[in-house]
Write a protein that holds these residues in place. Structure first.
Motif, mmCIF file in Angstrom:
data_model
loop_
_atom_site.group_PDB
_atom_site.id
_atom_site.type_symbol
_atom_site.label_atom_id
_atom_site.label_comp_id
_atom_site.label_asym_id
_atom_site.label_seq_id
_atom_site.Cartn_x
_atom_site.Cartn_y
_atom_site.Cartn_z
ATOM 1 N N VAL A 223 1.081 -1.058 0.295
ATOM 2 C CA VAL A 223 0.172 -0.140 -0.644
ATOM 3 C C VAL A 223 0.885 1.085 0.097
ATOM 4 O O VAL A 223 0.603 1.653 -0.974
ATOM 5 N N LEU A 224 2.491 1.140 0.732
ATOM 6 C CA LEU A 224 2.972 2.244 0.752
ATOM 7 C C LEU A 224 3.252 1.874 -0.411
ATOM 8 O O LEU A 224 3.577 3.597 -1.463
ATOM 9 N N LEU A 225 4.366 1.503 -1.351
ATOM 10 C CA LEU A 225 3.910 1.854 -2.440
ATOM 11 C C LEU A 225 3.964 2.169 -3.830
ATOM 12 O O LEU A 225 3.952 3.219 -3.994
ATOM 13 N N ALA A 226 2.174 2.293 -3.411
ATOM 14 C CA ALA A 226 1.093 2.754 -3.787
ATOM 15 C C ALA A 226 0.838 3.296 -4.126
ATOM 16 O O ALA A 226 1.471 4.602 -4.947
ATOM 17 N N LEU A 227 1.307 4.218 -2.710
ATOM 18 C CA LEU A 227 1.175 5.936 -2.311
ATOM 19 C C LEU A 227 2.507 6.931 -2.392
ATOM 20 O O LEU A 227 2.108 7.532 -2.993
ATOM 21 N N ASP A 228 3.537 5.909 -2.584
ATOM 22 C CA ASP A 228 4.918 6.161 -3.048
ATOM 23 C C ASP A 228 4.674 6.897 -4.718
ATOM 24 O O ASP A 228 5.230 7.736 -4.909
ATOM 25 N N SER A 229 4.221 5.272 -5.044
ATOM 26 C CA SER A 229 4.076 5.991 -6.825
ATOM 27 C C SER A 229 3.542 6.938 -7.199
ATOM 28 O O SER A 229 3.812 7.670 -7.830
ATOM 29 N N ILE A 230 2.618 6.964 -6.526
ATOM 30 C CA ILE A 230 0.920 7.869 -7.093
ATOM 31 C C ILE A 230 1.643 9.449 -6.620
ATOM 32 O O ILE A 230 1.202 10.360 -7.563
ATOM 33 N N THR A 231 1.889 9.172 -5.720
ATOM 34 C CA THR A 231 2.552 10.858 -5.559
ATOM 35 C C THR A 231 3.110 11.232 -5.982
ATOM 36 O O THR A 231 3.532 12.853 -5.833
ATOM 37 N N SER A 232 4.012 10.669 -6.461
ATOM 38 C CA SER A 232 5.216 10.811 -6.655
ATOM 39 C C SER A 232 5.676 10.964 -8.517
ATOM 40 O O SER A 232 6.241 11.909 -8.815
ATOM 41 N N PHE A 233 4.618 10.630 -9.106
ATOM 42 C CA PHE A 233 4.754 10.764 -10.231
ATOM 43 C C PHE A 233 2.960 11.093 -10.868
ATOM 44 O O PHE A 233 3.210 11.592 -12.258
ATOM 45 N N SER A 234 2.457 11.383 -10.118
ATOM 46 C CA SER A 234 1.075 12.162 -11.117
ATOM 47 C C SER A 234 0.694 12.905 -10.026
ATOM 48 O O SER A 234 0.778 13.056 -8.736
ATOM 49 N N ALA A 235 -0.137 13.994 -10.686
ATOM 50 C CA ALA A 235 -0.748 14.603 -9.733
ATOM 51 C C ALA A 235 -2.609 15.058 -9.769
ATOM 52 O O ALA A 235 -3.510 15.453 -9.337
ATOM 53 N N VAL A 236 -2.619 13.723 -10.531
ATOM 54 C CA VAL A 236 -4.535 13.670 -10.083
ATOM 55 C C VAL A 236 -5.193 13.396 -8.748
ATOM 56 O O VAL A 236 -6.202 13.822 -8.929
ATOM 57 N N PRO A 237 -4.451 13.005 -8.381
ATOM 58 C CA PRO A 237 -5.434 12.897 -7.124
ATOM 59 C C PRO A 237 -5.546 14.677 -6.113
ATOM 60 O O PRO A 237 -6.747 14.914 -5.575
ATOM 61 N N LEU A 238 -4.553 15.732 -6.544
ATOM 62 C CA LEU A 238 -4.431 16.773 -6.445
ATOM 63 C C LEU A 238 -6.125 17.238 -6.884
ATOM 64 O O LEU A 238 -6.779 17.859 -6.994
#
Length: 321
Positions: A223-238
């Motif tokens: 889960v932490l790997l997925a979270l780091d991956s998303i926040t490191s390479f995409s601004a989609v969550p924002l």
């Protein structure tokens, strides 16, 4: 413990980087399969075993293996810093013209190393990925979560991210030197390396059973790997938080119109259910948006601190020199 006497070492053609954490049982099996493959290649090589703060007999086993394997080089981190940090330490300290990274559990077969080298040299490639075409050795839960991870990453980070490619890959020296110049604190190499855009190739293989021990990637680390991956390479969550906020505003305006109409008709009665549902809904939306912002702010805070992700306590190459 007696010192290990090593012969003088010339230029290194191939470096194999192996992050290690509590792998006392798997290491002898790894040496038994990896060393014959590299010895048959007939070119100078080194194997960097990066001990990521192991708490079992892993350091002792590595020292025992070094006595009979001069090409084995041990890099010891002062504390457990994580798989990607240990991989970074190995890549940064490697000497080879080509650097191959793999895990110690032997689920990625070392017998493919010559094939990776041959493909890179024949086609002039800087990156060769190992693609897992068959993961039947993994549990059903592992296969489904991995498929979901790569599906999500390819949509957020881009279709250039190879599906089912972990950390079993070959990198040329120019790629390694480029990685060393990047200032990123939290590195996810399976996303970062494709982003660089170097010429790449792929080989497919069947993922094997773990050689020994238990997995070092339980659910919470995945889960932490997925979270780091998303926040490191995409601004989609924002952007998603912004979209949810806009949608919530629309819903709020609709409630306002409904309330005004009800008041005009004289049918405004106290309603606990509708009130509590509305409060809980907007409270959840606000907490979700604040949480997304907090994840990005935390990464900005880490980057501003500028602390290294790992500290090397010992490198046997320094002792040899």
């Amino acid at each position: 413990m007696s010192a290990v006497h090593e012969p003088p070492r010339g230029p290194v053609s191939v470096s194999v980087v192996v992050p290690v954490f509590n792998e006392e049982e798997a290491l002898p099996v790894l040496a038994g399969r990896l060393r014959p493959v590299l010895d048959r290649g007939g070119e100078p090589y080194e194997v960097l075993a990066v001990d990521d703060g192991s708490t079992d007999r892993t350091p002792r086993v590595l020292e025992e293996l070094r006595r009979a394997w001069p090409q084995l080089r041990v890099v010891t981190l002062r504390r457990n810093s994580g798989h990607q940090a240990a991989l970074t330490a190995g890549l940064h300290r490697s000497l080879g013209s080509y650097v191959i990274s793999m895990d110690a559990d032997l689920q990625d077969p070392p017998e493919l190393v010559p094939q990776m080298l041959a493909l890179a040299r024949a086609d002039g490639l800087d990156v060769v990925y190992g693609i897992r075409k068959d993961r039947s050795a993994d549990t059903g839960f592992k296969r489904r979560t991995a498929a979901a991870y790569y599906w999500l990453m390819r949509r957020l980070a881009g279709s250039h991210v190879p599906a089912q490619a972990g950390d079993f890959r070959l990198l040329s020296r120019p790629v390694v030197e480029t990685l060393k110049t990047l200032p990123e604190q939290q590195r996810i190499y399976r996303l970062l390396i494709p982003w660089l855009g170097f010429p790449e190739g792929r080989i497919t293989y069947q993922r094997g059973e773990r050689a020994a021990g238990a997995t070092k990637y339980p659910l919470h680390k995945m889960v932490l790997l997925a979270l780091d991956s998303i926040t490191s390479f995409s601004a989609v969550p924002l952007r998603l938080a912004t979209a949810i906020g806009a949608s919530s505003l629309v819903v709020c305006l609709a409630f306002l119109v409904w309330a005004l109409v009800a008041h005009a008709r004289g049918s405004t009665l106290p309603g606990w259910t509708s009130l509590i549902i509305t409060v809980l809904f907007f409270g959840a939306v606000q907490l979700f948006c604040v949480g997304m912002l907090g994840e990005y702010v935390a990464r900005i805070y880490t980057a501003v601190q500028g602390r290294p992700t790992y500290h090397v306590a010992r490198d046997t190459e320094d002792e040899r020199r």
